[in-house]
Design a protein around this motif. Structure first.
Motif, PDB file in Angstrom:
ATOM      1  N   LEU A 150       0.830  -1.202   0.000  1.00 53.35           N
ATOM      2  CA  LEU A 150       0.000   0.000   0.000  1.00 53.35           C
ATOM      3  C   LEU A 150       0.863   1.251   0.000  1.00 53.35           C
ATOM      4  O   LEU A 150       0.558   2.222  -0.696  1.00 53.35           O
ATOM      5  CB  LEU A 150      -0.928   0.013   1.219  1.00 53.35           C
ATOM      6  N   HIS A 151       1.965   1.228   0.748  1.00 58.91           N
ATOM      7  CA  HIS A 151       2.841   2.392   0.799  1.00 58.91           C
ATOM      8  C   HIS A 151       3.420   2.716  -0.569  1.00 58.91           C
ATOM      9  O   HIS A 151       3.617   3.881  -0.918  1.00 58.91           O
ATOM     10  CB  HIS A 151       3.974   2.153   1.797  1.00 58.91           C
ATOM     11  N   GLU A 153       1.964   2.313  -3.464  1.00 61.53           N
ATOM     12  CA  GLU A 153       0.937   3.029  -4.202  1.00 61.53           C
ATOM     13  C   GLU A 153       0.717   4.423  -3.626  1.00 61.53           C
ATOM     14  O   GLU A 153       0.509   5.389  -4.347  1.00 61.53           O
ATOM     15  CB  GLU A 153      -0.374   2.232  -4.161  1.00 61.53           C
ATOM     16  N   GLU A 154       0.781   4.519  -2.317  1.00 58.92           N
ATOM     17  CA  GLU A 154       0.483   5.783  -1.652  1.00 58.92           C
ATOM     18  C   GLU A 154       1.463   6.878  -2.036  1.00 58.92           C
ATOM     19  O   GLU A 154       1.120   8.059  -2.061  1.00 58.92           O
ATOM     20  CB  GLU A 154       0.511   5.567  -0.139  1.00 58.92           C
ATOM     21  N   PHE A 157       0.279   9.330  -4.960  1.00 58.35           N
ATOM     22  CA  PHE A 157      -0.967  10.076  -4.924  1.00 58.35           C
ATOM     23  C   PHE A 157      -0.735  11.587  -4.839  1.00 58.35           C
ATOM     24  O   PHE A 157      -1.550  12.369  -5.291  1.00 58.35           O
ATOM     25  CB  PHE A 157      -1.820   9.625  -3.740  1.00 58.35           C
ATOM     26  N   GLN A 168      -3.015  15.884   1.387  1.00 52.99           N
ATOM     27  CA  GLN A 168      -3.850  14.975   2.176  1.00 52.99           C
ATOM     28  C   GLN A 168      -5.087  14.565   1.395  1.00 52.99           C
ATOM     29  O   GLN A 168      -5.466  13.384   1.385  1.00 52.99           O
ATOM     30  CB  GLN A 168      -4.253  15.655   3.482  1.00 52.99           C
ATOM     31  N   THR A 171      -4.157  12.099  -1.324  1.00 51.55           N
ATOM     32  CA  THR A 171      -3.777  10.804  -0.773  1.00 51.55           C
ATOM     33  C   THR A 171      -5.008  10.022  -0.332  1.00 51.55           C
ATOM     34  O   THR A 171      -5.123   8.819  -0.597  1.00 51.55           O
ATOM     35  CB  THR A 171      -2.820  10.991   0.420  1.00 51.55           C
ATOM     36  N   ILE A 172      -5.937  10.683   0.329  1.00 46.12           N
ATOM     37  CA  ILE A 172      -7.162  10.005   0.761  1.00 46.12           C
ATOM     38  C   ILE A 172      -7.956   9.511  -0.449  1.00 46.12           C
ATOM     39  O   ILE A 172      -8.472   8.392  -0.462  1.00 46.12           O
ATOM     40  CB  ILE A 172      -8.008  10.941   1.632  1.00 46.12           C
ATOM     41  N   LEU A 175      -6.281   6.476  -1.822  1.00 48.12           N
ATOM     42  CA  LEU A 175      -6.527   5.296  -0.990  1.00 48.12           C
ATOM     43  C   LEU A 175      -7.910   4.716  -1.254  1.00 48.12           C
ATOM     44  O   LEU A 175      -8.089   3.494  -1.251  1.00 48.12           O
ATOM     45  CB  LEU A 175      -6.383   5.662   0.490  1.00 48.12           C
ATOM     46  N   PHE A 178      -7.601   2.837  -4.517  1.00 45.62           N
ATOM     47  CA  PHE A 178      -6.842   1.602  -4.304  1.00 45.62           C
ATOM     48  C   PHE A 178      -7.732   0.542  -3.660  1.00 45.62           C
ATOM     49  O   PHE A 178      -7.745  -0.624  -4.085  1.00 45.62           O
ATOM     50  CB  PHE A 178      -5.632   1.900  -3.418  1.00 45.62           C
ATOM     51  N   THR A 179      -8.498   0.936  -2.641  1.00 53.85           N
ATOM     52  CA  THR A 179      -9.371  -0.007  -1.951  1.00 53.85           C
ATOM     53  C   THR A 179     -10.475  -0.516  -2.868  1.00 53.85           C
ATOM     54  O   THR A 179     -10.791  -1.717  -2.871  1.00 53.85           O
ATOM     55  CB  THR A 179      -9.995   0.668  -0.719  1.00 53.85           C
TER      56      THR A 179
END
Length: 255
Positions: A150-151, A153-154, A157, A168, A171-172, A175, A178-179
């Motif tokens: 995950l990091h 991919e993060e 962002f 922020q 990034t949210i 995420l 990604f989910t």
């Protein structure tokens, strides 16, 4: 000389064992399946426990790993420690293990039961890719993996130098995407949806559509979509950083 990668690879074999189904599937066929380089074949892997390098990297999505029994892990780990403890690297003239290594081994021997599989199968079948050349079954592990996936991919962002609130928000949003991608893959492999592609990345629109349907007594168009939960006060990323600064300031004032 034993380099660090070799030590880690051997240690991994103390814990995990690989299913031999990949080799069985390849050798049971009359046709010899080869990789693109044509020098790595199923038939060249005589001992599946020693399958390394190009072969394992290319076919790892067809390989299932299982943790050994707790007693076997303990015995193999103790044997591994006795074998390499006290050995020296001739190039640098230093001992392979340090005092920290010995302490780490003793600590991990107390936690073996924490990593042993609690279920017989931690894998789910994936849909076979179109035009598969060998017809092997792909698998997805649901045991849980490293958070580094995950990091990785993060890190894409947002960019350095951005305003903190913009970084922020991006990034949210990343995420969430990604989910949703991972969730859609699970539904696709379970034959619950016809395509692995996500239609859009705005799930709140589906929640709103469900709410509007309920108002007029119609069935929910997206029954699999759950509503947004109540705010529990937990914060992340830049908001967490700001709160942490306040906590550290209070700590400094107290002392």
């Amino acid at each position: 000389m034993l380099i660090a990668a070799d030590r880690g690879m051997l240690l991994r074999h103390m814990i995990y064992m690989m299913s031999s189904e990949l080799i069985t599937a390849g050798t049971s066929s009359n046709e010899e399946h080869t990789t693109a380089s044509s020098d790595h074949t199923f038939n060249t892997a005589k001992n599946f426990g020693d399958v390394l390098g190009v072969f394992r990297r290319r076919y790892r999505k067809f390989i299932r790993h299982y943790t050994r029994r707790a007693g076997d892990i303990q015995r193999k780990l103790e044997e591994w420690h006795r074998k390499w403890s006290g050995c020296f690297d001739p190039e640098i003239g230093e001992e392979l293990f340090t005092r920290g290594t010995d302490d780490a081994v003793r600590q991990q021997l107390q936690r073996i039961h924490d990593i042993v599989d609690i279920a017989d199968n931690h894998y789910v079948k994936r849909r076979s890719p179109p035009k598969s050349k060998h017809g092997l079954q792909e698998w997805t592990c649901v045991r849980g993996g490293k958070v580094e996936s995950l990091h990785t991919e993060e890190g894409h962002f947002a960019n350095q130098g951005m305003h903190p609130m913009l970084a922020q928000a991006l990034t949210i949003e990343g995420l969430v995407q990604f989910t949703m991608d991972k969730e859609r893959e699970v539904w696709y492999d379970a034959h619950q949806v016809a395509t692995p592609a996500v239609g859009h990345y705005k799930p709140w629109l589906q929640v709103e559509a469900n709410h509007l349907a309920e108002l007029v007594s119609l069935p929910k168009p997206y029954p699999e979509q759950v509503g947004i939960g109540e705010d529990n006060g937990e914060v992340f990323l830049y908001d967490y950083f700001l709160q942490q600064q306040e906590r550290e300031q209070l700590h400094r004032e107290e002392y």
